[in-house]
Design an enzyme around this catalytic site. Structure first.
Site, mmCIF file in Angstrom:
data_model
loop_
_atom_site.group_PDB
_atom_site.id
_atom_site.type_symbol
_atom_site.label_atom_id
_atom_site.label_comp_id
_atom_site.label_asym_id
_atom_site.label_seq_id
_atom_site.Cartn_x
_atom_site.Cartn_y
_atom_site.Cartn_z
ATOM 1 N N CYS A 113 1.107 -0.829 0.292
ATOM 2 C CA CYS A 113 0.379 0.094 -0.141
ATOM 3 C C CYS A 113 1.223 0.996 -0.250
ATOM 4 O O CYS A 113 0.475 2.725 0.449
ATOM 5 C CB CYS A 113 -1.559 -0.661 1.258
ATOM 6 S SG CYS A 113 -2.251 -1.563 1.076
ATOM 7 N N HIS A 279 -3.352 7.198 1.053
ATOM 8 C CA HIS A 279 -3.752 6.111 1.084
ATOM 9 C C HIS A 279 -5.448 5.731 1.689
ATOM 10 O O HIS A 279 -5.141 6.151 2.822
ATOM 11 C CB HIS A 279 -3.084 5.046 1.246
ATOM 12 C CG HIS A 279 -3.059 3.519 1.213
ATOM 13 N ND1 HIS A 279 -3.721 3.149 0.658
ATOM 14 C CD2 HIS A 279 -3.318 2.511 2.350
ATOM 15 C CE1 HIS A 279 -3.755 2.006 0.676
ATOM 16 N NE2 HIS A 279 -3.730 1.181 1.329
ATOM 17 N N ASN A 309 -9.981 -0.557 -0.133
ATOM 18 C CA ASN A 309 -8.586 -0.502 0.024
ATOM 19 C C ASN A 309 -8.155 -1.215 -1.056
ATOM 20 O O ASN A 309 -7.985 -2.428 -1.309
ATOM 21 C CB ASN A 309 -7.984 -0.889 1.103
ATOM 22 C CG ASN A 309 -6.679 -0.595 1.027
ATOM 23 O OD1 ASN A 309 -5.807 -0.671 0.019
ATOM 24 N ND2 ASN A 309 -5.922 -1.787 2.427
HETATM 25 O O1 UT7 Z 1 -3.965 -1.393 3.486
HETATM 26 C C1 UT7 Z 1 -2.410 -2.142 5.053
HETATM 27 C C2 UT7 Z 1 -2.905 -1.620 5.855
HETATM 28 N N1 UT7 Z 1 -3.811 -2.103 6.623
HETATM 29 C C3 UT7 Z 1 -5.052 -1.036 7.204
HETATM 30 O O2 UT7 Z 1 -3.608 -0.055 7.633
HETATM 31 C C4 UT7 Z 1 -5.838 -1.372 8.525
HETATM 32 C C5 UT7 Z 1 -5.711 -0.975 9.617
HETATM 33 N N2 UT7 Z 1 -6.611 -1.713 10.450
HETATM 34 C C6 UT7 Z 1 -8.350 -1.526 10.253
HETATM 35 O O3 UT7 Z 1 -8.703 -0.458 9.790
HETATM 36 C C7 UT7 Z 1 -9.225 -2.048 11.175
HETATM 37 O O4 UT7 Z 1 -8.545 -2.572 12.219
HETATM 38 C C8 UT7 Z 1 -9.806 -2.893 10.897
HETATM 39 C C9 UT7 Z 1 -11.229 -2.577 10.154
HETATM 40 C C10 UT7 Z 1 -9.060 -4.210 10.125
HETATM 41 C C11 UT7 Z 1 -10.734 -3.561 11.608
HETATM 42 O O5 UT7 Z 1 -11.260 -2.718 12.851
HETATM 43 P P1 UT7 Z 1 -11.302 -2.030 13.859
HETATM 44 O O6 UT7 Z 1 -12.254 -1.302 14.886
HETATM 45 O O7 UT7 Z 1 -9.955 -2.413 14.462
HETATM 46 O O8 UT7 Z 1 -11.836 -3.876 14.835
HETATM 47 P P2 UT7 Z 1 -11.121 -4.902 15.823
HETATM 48 O O9 UT7 Z 1 -9.984 -5.706 15.024
HETATM 49 O O10 UT7 Z 1 -10.871 -3.927 17.086
HETATM 50 O O11 UT7 Z 1 -12.643 -5.270 16.212
HETATM 51 C C12 UT7 Z 1 -13.372 -5.297 17.227
HETATM 52 C C13 UT7 Z 1 -14.387 -5.797 16.784
HETATM 53 C C14 UT7 Z 1 -14.418 -7.823 17.469
HETATM 54 O O12 UT7 Z 1 -15.151 -8.197 17.837
HETATM 55 P P3 UT7 Z 1 -15.175 -8.157 19.587
HETATM 56 O O13 UT7 Z 1 -13.807 -9.378 20.011
HETATM 57 O O14 UT7 Z 1 -15.499 -6.398 19.941
HETATM 58 O O15 UT7 Z 1 -16.583 -9.157 19.934
HETATM 59 C C15 UT7 Z 1 -14.160 -8.405 15.570
HETATM 60 O O16 UT7 Z 1 -14.312 -9.047 16.103
HETATM 61 O O17 UT7 Z 1 -15.362 -6.297 15.545
HETATM 62 C C16 UT7 Z 1 -15.747 -7.153 15.598
HETATM 63 N N3 UT7 Z 1 -15.037 -7.458 13.803
HETATM 64 C C17 UT7 Z 1 -16.008 -7.047 13.144
HETATM 65 N N4 UT7 Z 1 -17.220 -7.758 13.614
HETATM 66 C C18 UT7 Z 1 -18.567 -7.487 11.556
HETATM 67 C C19 UT7 Z 1 -14.358 -7.245 13.429
HETATM 68 N N5 UT7 Z 1 -14.103 -7.469 12.097
HETATM 69 C C20 UT7 Z 1 -15.529 -7.542 11.964
HETATM 70 C C21 UT7 Z 1 -16.621 -7.420 10.807
HETATM 71 N N6 UT7 Z 1 -17.688 -6.903 10.577
HETATM 72 N N7 UT7 Z 1 -16.131 -7.536 9.215
#
Ligand code: UT7
Length: 352
Positions: A113, A279, A309
Site C-alpha cells: 500500500c 492511501h 482499499n
Molecule cells: O492498507 C494496509 C494497511 N491496513 C490497514 O491499515 C488496516 C488498519 N486497520 C483497520 O482498518 C481496522 O483495524 C479493521 C477495519 C481491520 C478492524 O476494525 P477495528 O475497529 O480495529 O475492529 P477490531 O479488529 O478491534 O474488532 C472489534 C470487534 C471484534 O469483536 P469483539 O471481539 O469486540 O466481539 C471483531 O471480531 O469487531 C469485530 N469485527 C467485525 N464485526 C463485524 C471485526 N471485523 C468485523 C466485521 N464485521 N467485518
C-alpha cells in the site's frame, strides 16, 4: 531544479460493485459495521483468470490517452503490486507486452500500500540520472485470490442460495481483512516538469521489518519447501494475517510524524499544501491524521466508500479522480502519504 510530474492519469476497476450487504451473505458482518468502522460501502473484484497486468493495461491505456502520449514513447515501466499475476515473473513485463512495448525495462516494486511515495522517488531518480524520460507508473491489485470464500456467485449477487455453515464460519474468521480490500488499477505517465521549480520535491520513506507480522502471508513463500503446500492451503495460510487495530495506530502515528518531518526538511508550511492524497485503508486513519495535523477536511479527500482499499492502486485511482473533477490542478502542491505491509511507509511532495 524541476522534478518528475504527472502528465496523464487513468484508472480501471473490474466488474460490478460488491456491496457490504453482499458480503454479509457470506460472513457475519453488516453494512452498518463496515461503514461506521471503515467508511467503505462497496468494492470491486476481478474474475478468475483476470490478473493485475490486465487491470493495469486498461488503466495504462487511459493514462496514455489522457497524457496524449503513445505507448511507444514510454521508456520505463514501474509496476507496483502485492498481487502479481504469477509468483514470478513480475507483472511489469506482462504489462509491457499487453501494451505492445516489449523490450522497455519494467520493474516490479513490492511496497504494497505504500508503493506510490516510493515510486515517485524512484521515477524522479531515473529521470534525473538520464535513464528514462517517460515513465509509465502502474499500481494494480487483484485481492480476490485471497478472499476467504468460494461462493463467488453469492458474493456477486448472481445467486441467493444459502451457503454452508462451515463456509460462513471460515469467512467470518477473516472478516476484518476481507471487508477492507478491493481490486483495481491506476496508472500515471510521468515526465520532467516543464516548470523550473515544478514536479517532485522530495520524499521521506521508511521500512520496519520488525513489524512485518502486522500484515503478511504466512503460508506461501520460498522459506518453505515446497513453497506452497496443500496443508498450507487447507489451513488458509495463503490468506494474509493482519493485526488491524495495531496497524491502524501505527499508520496514524507514523504518517502524521513523517508528513511533519518532510515539510520541515523542505521548509514547507502544511497550510501551503493544496491537497493531501492519502492511501485509503480506513477512513478513521485519515481522519485521525487530519486531526493530528489540523488539515481542513476538504484538503484530504476520500474515495474509500466506492473502492475499499485497493493497495498499490489506491493513490493512483484517487489522483485520477481528483485531476478529472478539477479538485487538483497544475501548480498545486500535493502531499502523498501511505503505509502498508512490510511495514513500509512514506510521504512525497510534488508540485503539479
Ligand atoms: O492498507 C494496509 C494497511 N491496513 C490497514 O491499515 C488496516 C488498519 N486497520 C483497520 O482498518 C481496522 O483495524 C479493521 C477495519 C481491520 C478492524 O476494525 P477495528 O475497529 O480495529 O475492529 P477490531 O479488529 O478491534 O474488532 C472489534 C470487534 C471484534 O469483536 P469483539 O471481539 O469486540 O466481539 C471483531 O471480531 O469487531 C469485530 N469485527 C467485525 N464485526 C463485524 C471485526 N471485523 C468485523 C466485521 N464485521 N467485518
Amino acid at each position: 531544479m524541476s522534478g518528475i510530474t504527472i502528465i496523464g492519469t487513468g484508472h480501471h476497476v473490474p466488474g460490478a460493485p460488491v456491496t457490504n450487504d453482499a458480503l454479509a451473505r457470506v460472513m457475519e458482518t453488516s453494512d452498518e459495521w463496515i461503514q461506521s468502522r471503515t467508511g467503505i460501502q462497496q468494492r470491486h473484484f476481478a474474475q478468475d483468470g483476470e490478473g493485475a497486468s490486465d487491470l493495469g493495461a486498461e488503466a495504462a491505456k487511459n493514462a496514455l490517452d489522457d497524457a496524449g502520449v503513445e505507448a511507444s514513447e514510454v521508456d520505463y515501466i514501474i509496476f507496483a503490486t502485492m498481487t502479481p499475476d504469477y509468483f514470478f515473473p513480475g507483472s511489469g513485463p506482462l504489462l509491457g507486452a499487453k501494451l505492445g512495448i516489449s523490450g522497455v525495462p519494467a520493474l516490479d516494486i513490492r511496497q504494497q500500500c505504500a508503493a506510490m511515495p516510493y515510486a515517485f522517488q524512484l521515477a524522479d531518480a531515473l529521470v534525473q540520472s538520464g535513464a528514462a524520460e517517460t515513465i509509465l507508473l502502474v499500481g494494480a491489485e487483484v485481492h480476490a485470490g485471497f478472499m476467504p470464500w468460494t461462493d463467488w456467485d453469492v458474493v456477486r449477487s448472481e445467486s441467493e442460495r444459502e451457503i454452508t455453515p462451515e463456509a460462513y464460519q471460515r469467512a467470518t474468521k477473516h472478516r476484518g481483512l476481507a471487508i477492507i480490500f478491493g481490486d483495481g488499477a491506476a496508472a500515471m505517465v510521468l515526465r520532467k516538469s516543464a516548470s523550473p521549480d515544478g514536479g517532485f520535491i522530495g520524499a521521506e520513506l521508511h521500512s520496519d521489518g520488525d513489524s512485518f507480522d502486522h500484515l503478511f502471508v504466512s503460508g506461501c513463500g520460498f522459506r518453505n519447501i515446497p513453497y506452497v503446500s496443500s496443508e498450507a492451503l487447507l489451513a488458509d495460510e495463503h490468506i494474509p494475517q493482519m493485526r488491524g487495530p495495531s496497524l491502524l495506530k501505527k499508520a496514524v502515528k507514523t504518517l502524521s510524524r513523517t508528513v511533519k518531518s518532510l515539510c520541515e526538511t523542505h521548509g514547507i508550511a502544511r497550510d501551503d499544501i493544496d491537497c493531501f492524497i492519502a492511501h485509503q485503508a480506513n477512513d478513521r486513519i485519515n481522519q485521525a491524521v487530519r486531526n493530528a495535523l489540523r488539515i481542513p477536511p476538504e484538503k484530504i479527500p476520500s474515495n474509500i466508500a466506492r473502492y475499499g482499499n485497493t493497495s498499490a492502486a489506491t493513490i493512483g485511482i484517487l489522483t485520477d479522480e481528483l485531476r478529472h473533477d478539477g479538485t487538483i490542478r497544475e501548480g498545486d502542491l500535493l502531499c502523498f502519504l501511505a503505509l502498508g505491509a512490510g511495514l513500509n511507509w512514506g510521504v512525497a511532495l510534488l508540485r503539479l
